[in-house]
Design a protein around this motif. Structure first.
Motif, PDB file in Angstrom:
ATOM      1  N   LEU A  55       0.826  -1.210   0.000  1.00 29.97           N
ATOM      2  CA  LEU A  55       0.000   0.000   0.000  1.00 29.97           C
ATOM      3  C   LEU A  55       0.862   1.263   0.000  1.00 29.97           C
ATOM      4  CD1 LEU A  55      -2.825  -1.012   2.526  1.00 29.97           C
ATOM      5  CD2 LEU A  55      -3.091  -0.591   0.061  1.00 29.97           C
ATOM      6  N   LEU A  56       1.991   1.202   0.674  1.00 33.36           N
ATOM      7  CA  LEU A  56       2.898   2.348   0.720  1.00 33.36           C
ATOM      8  C   LEU A  56       3.807   2.426  -0.504  1.00 33.36           C
ATOM      9  CD1 LEU A  56       3.866   2.129   4.489  1.00 33.36           C
ATOM     10  CD2 LEU A  56       2.709   4.071   3.414  1.00 33.36           C
ATOM     11  N   GLY A  57       3.811   1.380  -1.302  1.00 27.34           N
ATOM     12  CA  GLY A  57       4.651   1.358  -2.491  1.00 27.34           C
ATOM     13  C   GLY A  57       6.130   1.316  -2.178  1.00 27.34           C
ATOM     14  N   ILE A  58       6.503   0.633  -1.103  1.00 22.84           N
ATOM     15  CA  ILE A  58       7.899   0.571  -0.687  1.00 22.84           C
ATOM     16  C   ILE A  58       8.589  -0.637  -1.313  1.00 22.84           C
ATOM     17  CG2 ILE A  58       9.471   0.309   1.275  1.00 22.84           C
ATOM     18  CD1 ILE A  58       7.368   1.625   3.029  1.00 22.84           C
ATOM     19  N   GLU A  59       9.787  -0.426  -1.801  1.00 28.59           N
ATOM     20  CA  GLU A  59      10.647  -1.509  -2.272  1.00 28.59           C
ATOM     21  C   GLU A  59      11.962  -1.422  -1.501  1.00 28.59           C
ATOM     22  OE1 GLU A  59      11.159  -1.751  -6.460  1.00 28.59           O
ATOM     23  OE2 GLU A  59       9.001  -1.666  -6.920  1.00 28.59           O
ATOM     24  N   TYR A  60      12.169  -2.342  -0.595  1.00 25.79           N
ATOM     25  CA  TYR A  60      13.356  -2.305   0.241  1.00 25.79           C
ATOM     26  C   TYR A  60      14.561  -2.869  -0.497  1.00 25.79           C
ATOM     27  CZ  TYR A  60      10.230  -1.439   4.203  1.00 25.79           C
ATOM     28  OH  TYR A  60       9.302  -0.907   5.061  1.00 25.79           O
ATOM     29  N   GLY A  61      15.672  -2.167  -0.399  1.00 20.38           N
ATOM     30  CA  GLY A  61      16.937  -2.692  -0.888  1.00 20.38           C
ATOM     31  C   GLY A  61      17.710  -3.289   0.266  1.00 20.38           C
ATOM     32  N   GLY A  62      18.670  -4.118  -0.045  1.00 14.61           N
ATOM     33  CA  GLY A  62      19.539  -4.671   0.983  1.00 14.61           C
ATOM     34  C   GLY A  62      18.947  -5.792   1.792  1.00 14.61           C
ATOM     35  N   LEU A  63      17.837  -6.383   1.337  1.00 17.85           N
ATOM     36  CA  LEU A  63      17.284  -7.529   2.035  1.00 17.85           C
ATOM     37  C   LEU A  63      18.114  -8.774   1.743  1.00 17.85           C
ATOM     38  CD1 LEU A  63      13.438  -7.057   1.421  1.00 17.85           C
ATOM     39  CD2 LEU A  63      14.769  -6.361   3.422  1.00 17.85           C
ATOM     40  N   ALA A  64      17.947  -9.793   2.556  1.00 16.86           N
ATOM     41  CA  ALA A  64      18.656 -11.048   2.332  1.00 16.86           C
ATOM     42  C   ALA A  64      18.081 -11.754   1.113  1.00 16.86           C
ATOM     43  CB  ALA A  64      18.532 -11.952   3.560  1.00 16.86           C
ATOM     44  N   PRO A  65      18.877 -12.567   0.416  1.00 13.96           N
ATOM     45  CA  PRO A  65      18.332 -13.351  -0.700  1.00 13.96           C
ATOM     46  C   PRO A  65      17.354 -14.392  -0.187  1.00 13.96           C
ATOM     47  CG  PRO A  65      20.588 -14.029  -0.213  1.00 13.96           C
ATOM     48  CD  PRO A  65      20.318 -12.793   0.622  1.00 13.96           C
ATOM     49  N   LYS A  66      16.257 -14.581  -0.897  1.00 18.43           N
ATOM     50  CA  LYS A  66      15.273 -15.578  -0.495  1.00 18.43           C
ATOM     51  C   LYS A  66      15.776 -16.986  -0.789  1.00 18.43           C
ATOM     52  CE  LYS A  66      11.164 -12.683  -0.868  1.00 18.43           C
ATOM     53  NZ  LYS A  66       9.811 -12.528  -1.456  1.00 18.43           N
TER      54      LYS A  66
END
Length: 282
Positions: free
Chosen positions: A266-277
């Motif tokens: 809803l906020l349209g956030i795309e986080y960078g730096g997350l761990a690989p799935k």
């Protein structure tokens, strides 16, 4: 920046595939969210080996909100292993070292119980807590309406601002004296905390005493309209605090992780730096 996550990382089954063991869940959690609340610290001051492990298993930008030990906030039941309150605070303070060295400590959350009323004794205790925690960022959450009663509302917020407490904005059932109203105000220019407890009014009132009270109290799934209401509210909080940490605590029915992901969308956030799935092998 708005950081969205949930409380704890062990119980959110919708995040993990069948091949993810319990010991690997934090690594996988870090592929979905940039922050988490450490709730195990409420039940016991955690040994350094635990925080070392958790820090090592999360991405460099990951942030922990560490819940204050129950003896520090008046929740303690059973034996007290510490000779004094000072010793208890010193032990807890030492347990934060790994997070601090890695620059992964967002804040410590002091959540006080419904019987922690607005009076001189408790105000003095809050001052003492702040002094004991030194330069550690600390958030304050009340569960007693007297702090925001007419005539005290502005005084409470001014006190938090003057003393350096981060205000915790709560979305929770309005169920009498043991809950607080929605107060969309920040008291710190750098950080704010928002916690979603659900809106199970009946469960909030009845959840006391029994072994399954947590399962009753936090059994709630936010619908789209309820989450949508919060988009503008979170943006407003972001205008007065550099970083806003949002934690979903409504996990009795496994709803917290799903609601947190909905809020990110809803906020349209795309986080960078997350761990690989984790990749499925089959």
């Amino acid at each position: 920046m708005i950081y969205i996550g949930v409380t704890g990382w062990g119980d959110h089954d919708s995040l993990y595939g069948a091949g993810v063991s319990k010991r690997d869940r934090l690594r996988e959690y870090g592929a979905h969210f940039p922050t988490v609340e450490v709730d195990s610290s409420f039940y016991a001051v955690q040994p350094k080996r635990n925080s070392d492990k958790w820090v090592a298993e999360t991405p460099a930008s990951f942030q922990f909100v560490v819940k204050a030990y129950q003896g520090m906030t008046g929740h303690l039941r059973g034996e007290n292993r510490y000779e004094s309150k000072k010793q208890m605070f010193d032990a807890f303070h030492a347990s934060l070292e790994s997070y601090q060295k890695a620059n992964k400590l967002a804040m410590v959350l002091f959540q006080f119980p419904p019987w922690f009323e607005c009076n001189r004794e408790n105000v003095n205790y809050l001052r003492w807590c702040k002094a004991e925690m030194g330069d550690v960022p600390i958030a304050l959450e009340f569960r007693n309406q007297s702090w925001f009663a007419p005539g005290m509302y502005e005084k409470t917020l001014s006190f938090m601002e003057e003393e350096g407490w981060i205000h915790t904005v709560c979305d929770e059932p309005q169920a009498g004296n043991g809950s607080v109203p929605l107060v969309l105000v920040t008291t710190d220019q750098t950080k704010a905390l928002v916690r979603f407890h659900g809106r199970n009014v009946h469960g909030w009132q009845k959840a006391s005493g029994g072994q399954d009270w947590r399962e009753v109290r936090y059994l709630y799934r936010y619908n789209h309209e309820e989450l949508q209401q919060w988009v503008s509210r979170l943006r407003k909080l972001e205008e007065t605090a550099k970083d806003v940490y949002v934690l979903f605590n409504n996990n009795s029915g496994g709803d917290a992780a799903d609601n947190a992901k909905q809020m990110i969308d809803l906020l349209g956030i795309e986080y960078g730096g997350l761990a690989p799935k984790q990749l499925d092998l089959f």
